[in-house]
Write an enzyme that holds these catalytic residues in place. Structure first.
Site, mmCIF file in Angstrom:
data_model
loop_
_atom_site.group_PDB
_atom_site.id
_atom_site.type_symbol
_atom_site.label_atom_id
_atom_site.label_comp_id
_atom_site.label_asym_id
_atom_site.label_seq_id
_atom_site.Cartn_x
_atom_site.Cartn_y
_atom_site.Cartn_z
ATOM 1 N N ARG A 161 -8.555 -0.080 -3.905
ATOM 2 C CA ARG A 161 -7.465 -0.622 -5.183
ATOM 3 C C ARG A 161 -6.308 -1.337 -4.720
ATOM 4 O O ARG A 161 -5.761 -2.492 -4.745
ATOM 5 C CB ARG A 161 -6.280 0.151 -6.468
ATOM 6 N N THR A 162 -5.683 -0.418 -3.763
ATOM 7 C CA THR A 162 -4.330 -1.132 -3.243
ATOM 8 C C THR A 162 -4.835 -2.460 -2.596
ATOM 9 O O THR A 162 -4.253 -4.054 -2.433
ATOM 10 C CB THR A 162 -3.358 0.133 -2.395
ATOM 11 N N LYS B 229 -9.438 4.004 20.899
ATOM 12 C CA LYS B 229 -9.970 3.370 22.484
ATOM 13 C C LYS B 229 -8.086 4.063 22.588
ATOM 14 O O LYS B 229 -8.261 3.671 23.841
ATOM 15 C CB LYS B 229 -9.872 1.793 23.285
ATOM 16 N N ARG C 106 -1.036 0.657 5.895
ATOM 17 C CA ARG C 106 -1.294 1.873 5.628
ATOM 18 C C ARG C 106 -1.691 2.580 6.532
ATOM 19 O O ARG C 106 -2.516 1.739 7.373
ATOM 20 C CB ARG C 106 -2.139 2.113 4.637
ATOM 21 N N HIS D 249 5.692 4.166 -0.606
ATOM 22 C CA HIS D 249 4.361 3.190 -1.236
ATOM 23 C C HIS D 249 5.095 3.165 -2.194
ATOM 24 O O HIS D 249 4.761 2.347 -3.778
ATOM 25 C CB HIS D 249 3.293 4.315 -2.007
#
Lengths: 314, 314, 314
Positions: free
Chosen positions: C53-54, C82, C103, C131
């Site tokens: 959604r974000t 890696k 995020r 957030h």
């Protein structure tokens, strides 16, 4: 020579390479001039192996030219799972897009695929084979920082398995360069690569070393690569070897002030973060150069007068 | 009839179908005329099941119309994992985009979802249910190669499980076609599909066969589908059956010179590669036709005068 | 105060918040006015944790401003595998794009990353940290429905683990609000959050409850959150608790006619579907508001006169 696809940097003459690097420099100097040059152009991304950096910079390059991409996504979600051949996959997807970028685990995949398509195909890595766009951005970075002729370059780390290194070394034989290869004995260049380089350049241009110390002061460029832990059966052996091929501020005291340090990234411990903000460090610029170089390659292959055609073809 | 969503090809009359195919032909003839027609339009891609080809060609279609897509990504990374209902998911995402494409493993999902949204919704496959855009591109390919009336078509392979085949057979009953269904007994059309086809068309239009041999010479189009190995408990049984329903140059010696061979792809062994470069082969064109046909559908559903409205609606 | 990055809503004064919400309202009223405002702009999406959604609403926001995105894809397919550090990853990708959305599962990741990049960085969630774009869309929705001053709001459900709730509660202390926190004892606000809120607002503005009943009639807004099953070792305990904090038509009989019900979504059983079509329900609008609010934030951070700068900075 005219190239409609980009399969290997070995296909490119000195003239071809210079055509690409010159175009990249033009674009780098004024990206806004090409911001809409390939509007309505779609580039198909076919990555049969994971890749973030190469894929993102190809996507960025196409979008910076005004075009867009269509991404096949991961193999897990594709028709390949249903047993489709690569030839069929590329023939379907070329009908959607104006050019294709292909990464595939099998050596030779790009050559084979290019025979089935009419749109330009760019090889983004075919197993142990070639990765020509990486080589072009390496050459671009070297040219910007030190020039490609009268160059003394050290290439250090895992020289056995790194296709990046093999392609770069080969491409550099088009120029007047002195190449020093520095690695533990177990990770030396494969003998056939050394043989191939000798065929291309007289032997004085290529030397192998087990230590950086003696050669460092003479270098214009030091190209460092990652030594992969998984190559070593024994952790102690890895630690010993890896430690000897790491670069920090102390190491570089013996280097020329003009030394340029490069790395294809991602790095782990090969270059200490304290180098990042010095004038030596060119590795982030090198990564960023992937965009103008790939823009140049796409532009040359997508323009009406299609193909990579060097003015001084041999 | 006016359709604001595209859920099943069964919803479309002959007039509706012709409206779509005519628009696709217009776009195919001059794609540049619509290259910016839906600029600033966003299409939401909701694929609850993997799909490469359908998703890529929808994405290509939207971008060729000047728009762009926003992709929900895989179910694993979505809110569905947190227990969200499909109704909630589509209601959130319709607020981001101007139209939705939905693929879902459950039959009826597209119908249900369409009841919760105000933007046009296109069904890209709902389990064993419908896949109308595949049917439309099949019809388009048939019309381009052989015409849709006075057509004699053979549909061969796995007729039991293939929703592609059921939709196509149903849609063809809108036209004057003779349909021959060729399959091993174990993979025959389900009886309810046969019943449904008979209801739509007088019985002489539909015939079932276990062998291609007798019927091949009369065919204008041969539509081949993949027989899936996993349908058979016994490998020998699979080999025997699959082998009988494969097409190669020798098979086609008995065919009309004008025969068109189609396949929804991906193929495995059903059609020998030696057919690929003959005039028979239309399967790559068929795949490519997904783009103009989906462009036509998106264009009709997204235009100010919204909806699919055939001129000769029944 | 001028903000070049958006890391936490705590960095924003009342003036900053109003600047963002006012810009979002302008955009919401006439999105076509900004449809090409950031053409040729690329936003890098770095999601080290799944989010649909974000991510989709950031992607939508950038595209609705005329720009485009380049997505790093999942961590599984990235250089992180890696052993690359976050600092290196963001430094490479900032060279491709004009702004970054990050995020990351680790609290503080966005702050750290922002120190390595010159382009604007927007925090899209850093573990148990912040957030801020969710908070801004919550504030926007509250302002549209009930106003931000003289507001009486109930925040209900899992108040212990929800970073959404903590950020919102904190941001609301910039306004004249009465906050009621309703939860089972085991999911109360952490004491340090309560302490922090008390420091920001005089104590009469904050009250905690175990039941909605007494407080419901006084509420302008009821913000419901999901109680996660996995927080409870015992299924019976979960059922009992969850059942008490569910909203249906009967519950709302005691509410004001002007009550606005919000939820960050996805919901499971917290709000009965029968509420969806009532005037109470604002949760789908709330989700949709993610687009104009993120457009406003991107616009402020990407414009020539860069940064979020409130007119009434304290």
């Amino acid at each position: 020579m005219r190239h409609d696809h980009l399969i290997t940097s070995k296909q490119l003459s000195r003239g071809d390479i210079e055509t690409v690097l010159d175009r990249a420099a033009e674009i780098d100097a004024d990206p806004s001039a090409v911001a809409d040059r390939h509007a309505n152009t779609l580039l198909g991304l076919l990555f049969f192996e994971p890749s973030t950096r190469t894929k993102m910079s190809f996507e960025t390059a196409m979008k910076r030219l005004g075009g867009d991409v269509v991404d096949m996504g991961s193999v897990e979600s594709s028709s390949v799972k249903k047993g489709e051949t690569l030839a069929d996959t590329v023939r379907v997807i070329e009908g959607y897009t104006d050019a294709l970028v292909l990464r595939h685990p099998k050596q030779g995949a790009a050559t084979m695929a290019s025979e089935f398509v009419d749109v330009p195909l760019l090889n983004a890595g075919d197993g142990a084979g070639h990765h020509p766009t990486q080589t072009m951005l390496d050459l671009y970075t070297i040219r910007e920082n030190a020039g490609l002729d009268d160059l003394t370059i050290g290439i250090m780390g895992d020289l056995k398995y790194g296709r990046t290194v093999h392609s770069l070394a080969h491409a550099l034989t088009n120029f007047e360069t002195q190449q020093h290869f520095i690695s533990p004995e177990s990770l030396q260049l494969p003998r056939e690569v050394v043989y191939d380089l000798h065929q291309r350049q007289d032997g004085t241009g290529i030397k192998e070393h087990e230590s950086l110390e003696g050669v460092l002061p003479s270098l214009d460029v030091l190209y460092v690569t990652r030594i992969q832990r998984e190559r070593f059966p024994d952790e102690n052996e890895y630690q010993k070897v890896a430690g000897e091929y790491q670069i920090d501020a102390e190491t570089l005291e013996a280097a020329s002030d003009d030394l340029t340090v490069m790395h294809p990234l991602p790095r782990v411990d090969e270059i200490a973060p304290e180098i990042d903000d010095t004038d030596y460090a060119a590795y982030f610029d090198q990564a960023h150069n992937g965009v103008p170089v790939r823009m140049a390659l796409l532009d040359l292959l997508l323009s009406d007068d299609r193909g990579i055609r060097g003015e001084t073809d041999e």
